[in-house]
Scaffold this active site. Sequence first.
Site, mmCIF file in Angstrom:
data_model
loop_
_atom_site.group_PDB
_atom_site.id
_atom_site.type_symbol
_atom_site.label_atom_id
_atom_site.label_comp_id
_atom_site.label_asym_id
_atom_site.label_seq_id
_atom_site.Cartn_x
_atom_site.Cartn_y
_atom_site.Cartn_z
ATOM 1 N NE ARG A 142 -11.477 -5.112 11.009
ATOM 2 C CZ ARG A 142 -10.103 -5.822 10.920
ATOM 3 N NH1 ARG A 142 -10.128 -6.987 11.513
ATOM 4 N NH2 ARG A 142 -9.696 -5.748 9.402
ATOM 5 C CG ASP A 179 -2.436 -8.267 8.851
ATOM 6 O OD1 ASP A 179 -2.341 -7.751 7.198
ATOM 7 O OD2 ASP A 179 -3.620 -7.904 9.885
ATOM 8 C CG MET A 198 -3.374 -3.658 3.682
ATOM 9 S SD MET A 198 -5.190 -4.643 3.420
ATOM 10 C CE MET A 198 -6.246 -3.232 3.440
ATOM 11 C CG HIS A 242 -3.046 -4.123 12.178
ATOM 12 N ND1 HIS A 242 -2.986 -5.206 13.729
ATOM 13 C CD2 HIS A 242 -3.226 -3.276 11.881
ATOM 14 C CE1 HIS A 242 -3.258 -3.770 13.827
ATOM 15 N NE2 HIS A 242 -3.785 -2.889 13.806
ATOM 16 C CD GLU A 271 -1.792 -1.503 7.149
ATOM 17 O OE1 GLU A 271 -3.027 -0.388 6.209
ATOM 18 O OE2 GLU A 271 -2.260 -2.213 7.228
ATOM 19 C CE1 TYR A 283 -10.214 -2.306 3.352
ATOM 20 C CE2 TYR A 283 -9.514 -0.874 1.955
ATOM 21 C CZ TYR A 283 -9.844 -1.687 3.465
ATOM 22 O OH TYR A 283 -10.029 -0.350 5.124
ATOM 23 C CD GLN A 316 -1.693 -4.533 -0.206
ATOM 24 O OE1 GLN A 316 -1.215 -5.396 0.968
ATOM 25 N NE2 GLN A 316 -2.754 -3.523 0.542
#
Length: 373
Positions: free
Chosen positions: A74, A135, A177, A179, A230, A297, A299
């Site tokens: 990242r 996402d 998830m 974000h 989330e 995770y 997912q």
Amino acid sequence: MAKRIGVLTAGGDAPGLNAAIRGLGKAAVGHHGMELIGFVGGVRGLAEDRWIPLDHSSLSGILTAGGTILGTGRDKVHKMIVDGEPRDVIPTIAEVVERNKLDCVVMLGGGGTAKNALRLHNAGIPVVHLPKTIDKDIAHTDNTFGFSTALEIATDAVDRLHSTAHSHHRVIIAEIMGHKAGWLALGAGISGGADVILLPEIPYRLDSIVETIERRKGRGTNFSVIAIAEGARDVDATLELKAAESLIKSASSSQAKTLAKENYARIEDRHRENTFHLAREVEAATGLESRVTILGYVQRGGTPCAADRLLGSVIGSAAAELIKAGQTGIMVASKGDGAARVPLADVAGNLAQVPIHHPWIRTARDVGTGLGD
Ligand code: F6P
């Protein structure tokens, strides 16, 4: 002379990344006669000039594999941590691109990667971005590879939670998830038949959630399944975060911006246990035992579903064609069954949340799902 391309994967991994690398590679090398190298470990691998050649043999057998054969990270190109300090590695990356005689660097990633790609493009480095994320929160693309597989996994989880919630007369809250976007929770909530779906786009009220559960109890149904994104927050927490966000936007100096960002991070940190807090509130208000399942995770892991393999292949091979035609500074978006190019400047920093009047939201309401509002 044959074109030379570098490829990297960045941000969180997502099922379908290898299918996209393969689609790009097989088209670029096999069909268009280009050369391809893969930088390992995301943007850091690019800055540190660490790569492997990608040829017919290394591109074989990866279509069905989860994760990314190149590894990911990242890092941010304008402030990558080097020796414990943030460093602008854009000039270093320009040298790496020059040294390797690359005509283009293809960056597979989500919103953060689109921003990195734009920074490189603005510095004159030829880049192309391919939209990957579970996402589905990237602007100007119909879909992102990773989403469909995660949707299958999250839907299966919501399905499975029904029988155990039913057996124990419980409320089970599945945290999904996504974000700051609710696509995954909304899609899985509808497909898995959740009784309540909570999204970042629709700040929720406890009394509305309780009303849905009580209505079910009134019909003799003493269990409920809630799918919560989330990033979903109640009305008060949303207002608090919005106020902190506007302080960041209105900050008049870089020092004020840093302080405002730190303040925002502190508030987000306080909300980290949000789903557990909600479970306690629901239990107190309804008298039904309430439990939390964080899907996490799983997912993102494992074999990509057919839709993500297909999408990765379509986008990857379309990218090779566009690069051959000299196109850079673009994202290769998913449009209908095919692909389209979108200028990076239109994509970077542009979060695609679920529009409030989206058909999926209407569908959820029409089938009697509570949205907490
Ligand atoms: O962007 C993909 C995603 O899985 C989000 O859904 C989640 O919020 C985030 O990545 C988790 O990030 P990390 O892998 O850094 O923990």
